[in-house]
Design a protein around this motif. Structure first.
Motif, PDB file in Angstrom:
ATOM      1  N   SER A 341       5.458   2.169  -1.129  1.00  0.00           N
ATOM      2  CA  SER A 341       6.719   2.862  -1.416  1.00  0.00           C
ATOM      3  C   SER A 341       6.874   3.120  -2.910  1.00  0.00           C
ATOM      4  O   SER A 341       7.403   4.157  -3.312  1.00  0.00           O
ATOM      5  CB  SER A 341       7.914   2.076  -0.870  1.00  0.00           C
ATOM      6  N   LEU A 344       3.511   5.529  -4.163  1.00  0.00           N
ATOM      7  CA  LEU A 344       3.559   6.894  -3.619  1.00  0.00           C
ATOM      8  C   LEU A 344       4.945   7.512  -3.740  1.00  0.00           C
ATOM      9  O   LEU A 344       5.147   8.672  -3.361  1.00  0.00           O
ATOM     10  CB  LEU A 344       3.131   6.875  -2.140  1.00  0.00           C
ATOM     11  N   ASN A 345       5.904   6.699  -4.257  1.00  0.00           N
ATOM     12  CA  ASN A 345       7.288   7.152  -4.420  1.00  0.00           C
ATOM     13  C   ASN A 345       7.867   7.682  -3.103  1.00  0.00           C
ATOM     14  O   ASN A 345       8.484   8.741  -3.042  1.00  0.00           O
ATOM     15  CB  ASN A 345       7.374   8.218  -5.522  1.00  0.00           C
ATOM     16  N   LYS A 346       7.640   6.901  -2.043  1.00  0.00           N
ATOM     17  CA  LYS A 346       8.119   7.287  -0.713  1.00  0.00           C
ATOM     18  C   LYS A 346       9.232   6.337  -0.270  1.00  0.00           C
ATOM     19  O   LYS A 346       9.303   5.186  -0.708  1.00  0.00           O
ATOM     20  CB  LYS A 346       6.970   7.209   0.310  1.00  0.00           C
ATOM     21  N   ASP A 347      10.050   6.800   0.649  1.00  0.00           N
ATOM     22  CA  ASP A 347      11.145   5.995   1.182  1.00  0.00           C
ATOM     23  C   ASP A 347      10.603   4.807   1.968  1.00  0.00           C
ATOM     24  O   ASP A 347       9.722   4.962   2.820  1.00  0.00           O
ATOM     25  CB  ASP A 347      12.019   6.876   2.088  1.00  0.00           C
ATOM     26  N   THR A 350      10.380   4.956   5.786  1.00  0.00           N
ATOM     27  CA  THR A 350       9.289   5.771   6.343  1.00  0.00           C
ATOM     28  C   THR A 350       7.966   5.022   6.225  1.00  0.00           C
ATOM     29  O   THR A 350       7.195   4.924   7.187  1.00  0.00           O
ATOM     30  CB  THR A 350       9.175   7.113   5.578  1.00  0.00           C
ATOM     31  N   VAL A 351       7.736   4.444   5.032  1.00  0.00           N
ATOM     32  CA  VAL A 351       6.470   3.745   4.748  1.00  0.00           C
ATOM     33  C   VAL A 351       6.246   2.576   5.704  1.00  0.00           C
ATOM     34  O   VAL A 351       5.134   2.344   6.179  1.00  0.00           O
ATOM     35  CB  VAL A 351       6.455   3.259   3.269  1.00  0.00           C
TER      36      VAL A 351
END
Length: 448
Positions: A341, A344-347, A350-351
């Motif tokens: 998270s 990859l700068n992802k929520d 979701t991850v």
């Protein structure tokens, strides 16, 4: 190094219960008694206790300190203390993520078994005998379904984050686990045959001591305390700056070791209670039968001899096991989730589904190739990856990280640390003694 918006545990007790929850799991309640029963009882117990405090505790302090200093995921935290060795730091972080994901892949399978043995007796009482038999049998479809149920529970907690997920659930579940545990030990020790198991567990027979036992005890100590696979580094990154890390690490280690010891007080006497009631535990040659599934054959047999009380105690025990497994699995899934998270700068929400799903797929592969993969994955991750990664982290903390930075980080929770006995011993100990001792333990079986 700390970022202002980094999530944190809201209290020291919250951290200790969460870290102990990570450490207290199937490693203590399933793995430790099985290892002790296979390796002479008391001799394994003594060797394990030595390994915890001579090797695992100093490295636990190192991991927590690296995590809090970096205040980020393991890759960035390791890079922050070794900026000139970025390839080494990122490689160790990635290896830790793979190691912890490998552990969670077999862990979810075993936790699923406990889930089946928790629900099975309830369905049996309600008259659903065939469903109960399916849940308590070791079939491929059943193993996959139960593993998926357990992984979904783990994903549910981790997606809520640190305070609302990990801390909240660990703080609720750990006290329940301890109360159940102590009650069951008291009951078991009053049964016929229990004293024979107690004697095996507490009276050492040195003829069982061997180099292989030392490697097993070291692996068990690292597995039990979640060392070497970045779990404690991630938890350290959520730790407040005013926490006294050496003291907090000692409390986590003592709590964890206490639970492992009490688990032995429950399982080994229970083995001999079951044997007293006609259940075969050891082969004619003296080898432990069904090591990996010991608690599933021994304990239900003991519960069956107790009548109505046995049903309630059996449900309580397997509820305890599911709680212990969940407090550990959430810490394991947190390692790759926090890395992915942030990198990859992802929520997070979701991850956690992507990573949880990938681990569940690998667990399914293990189940479909159970005979060849299950024991292999356990051995590779807990007996080799954890200690080797722990050794590399000791070398990074001891040789690469600047000592004045280490002291500054540790002193934030204890301003008098510089003049303490701990600081006089620990830096050199992690730098020199831990690597030498670990190398000797690894090489001894090879050189014998």
């Amino acid at each position: 190094m700390a970022s202002g918006h980094r999530a944190q545990f809201s209290s020291r007790l919250g951290f200790i219960l969460a870290a102990a929850g990570s450490a207290v799991g199937l490693g203590n309640i399933w793995g430790f008694p099985t290892q002790a029963a296979s390796n002479g009882g008391a001799v394994f117990l003594i060797t394990y206790l030595i390994m915890v405090f001579v090797l695992a505790y100093p490295l636990l302090v190192a991991e927590l300190t690296i995590g809090r200093f970096g205040a980020s995921n393991p890759i960035r935290s390791l890079m922050s203390i070794a900026p000139k060795q970025k390839l080494l730091a990122s490689s160790v972080g990635i290896a830790g993520m793979l190691g912890v994901s490998g552990i969670l892949s077999f862990y979810a399978i075993v936790a699923g078994w406990f889930f089946g043995f928790l629900i099975g007796p309830v369905l049996s009482v309600l008259g659903f005998e065939s469903a109960a038999a399916w849940l308590e049998g070791f079939g491929t479809a059943r193993n996959i379904v139960l593993m998926l149920v357990f992984m979904l529970l783990t994903i549910f907690v981790v997606r809520s984050g640190v305070t609302d997920g990990i801390e909240k659930w660990s703080s609720r579940l750990m006290p329940v686990l301890f109360i159940l545990f102590v009650s069951m030990v008291a009951y078991t020790l009053l049964q016929d045959g229990a004293m024979e198991g107690l004697k095996m567990y507490l009276v050492p027979d040195m003829s069982h001591f061997s180099p292989d036992l030392m490697v097993s005890a070291m692996g068990q100590a690292f597995f039990s305390l979640s060392i070497g696979v970045c779990t404690m580094m991630v938890y350290g990154s959520y730790l407040r700056k005013d926490a006294d890390i050496p003291k907090t690490a000692a409390q986590v280690a003592l709590l964890d070791t206490g639970v492992a010891f009490v688990a032995g007080l429950l399982i080994l006497p229970a083995m001999f209670v079951a044997q007293n009631n006609g259940v075969e535990i050891y082969s004619d040659a003296g080898a432990l039968l069904d090591g990996d599934t010991l608690v599933f054959s021994v304990l239900p047999a003991m519960f069956d001899t107790m009548g109505g009380a046995g049903l309630i105690i059996g449900i309580a025990f397997f509820a305890l096991m599911v709680i212990a497994a969940l407090t550990s699995s959430i810490s394991m899934l947190e390692v790759p989730v926090s890395c992915a998270s942030e990198e990859l700068n992802k929520d997070r929400k979701t991850v956690v589904w992507w990573i949880g799903g990938a681990i569940a797929l690998f667990s399914t592969l293990i189940i479909l190739n159970f005979g060849s993969m299950f024991g292999l994955v356990i051995s590779v991750t807990t007996e080799y990856m954890q200690p080797i990664l722990g050794l590399i982290m000791a070398l990074i903390a001891g040789w690469i990280w600047k000592r004045n930075q280490v002291l500054e980080e540790l002193s934030q929770g204890n301003p008098e640390l510089k003049d303490s006995l701990f600081w006089k011993i620990w830096p050199t100990y992690v730098r020199v003694v831990c690597p030498i001792l670990m190398a000797l333990v690894f090489l001894w079986p090879v050189l014998k």
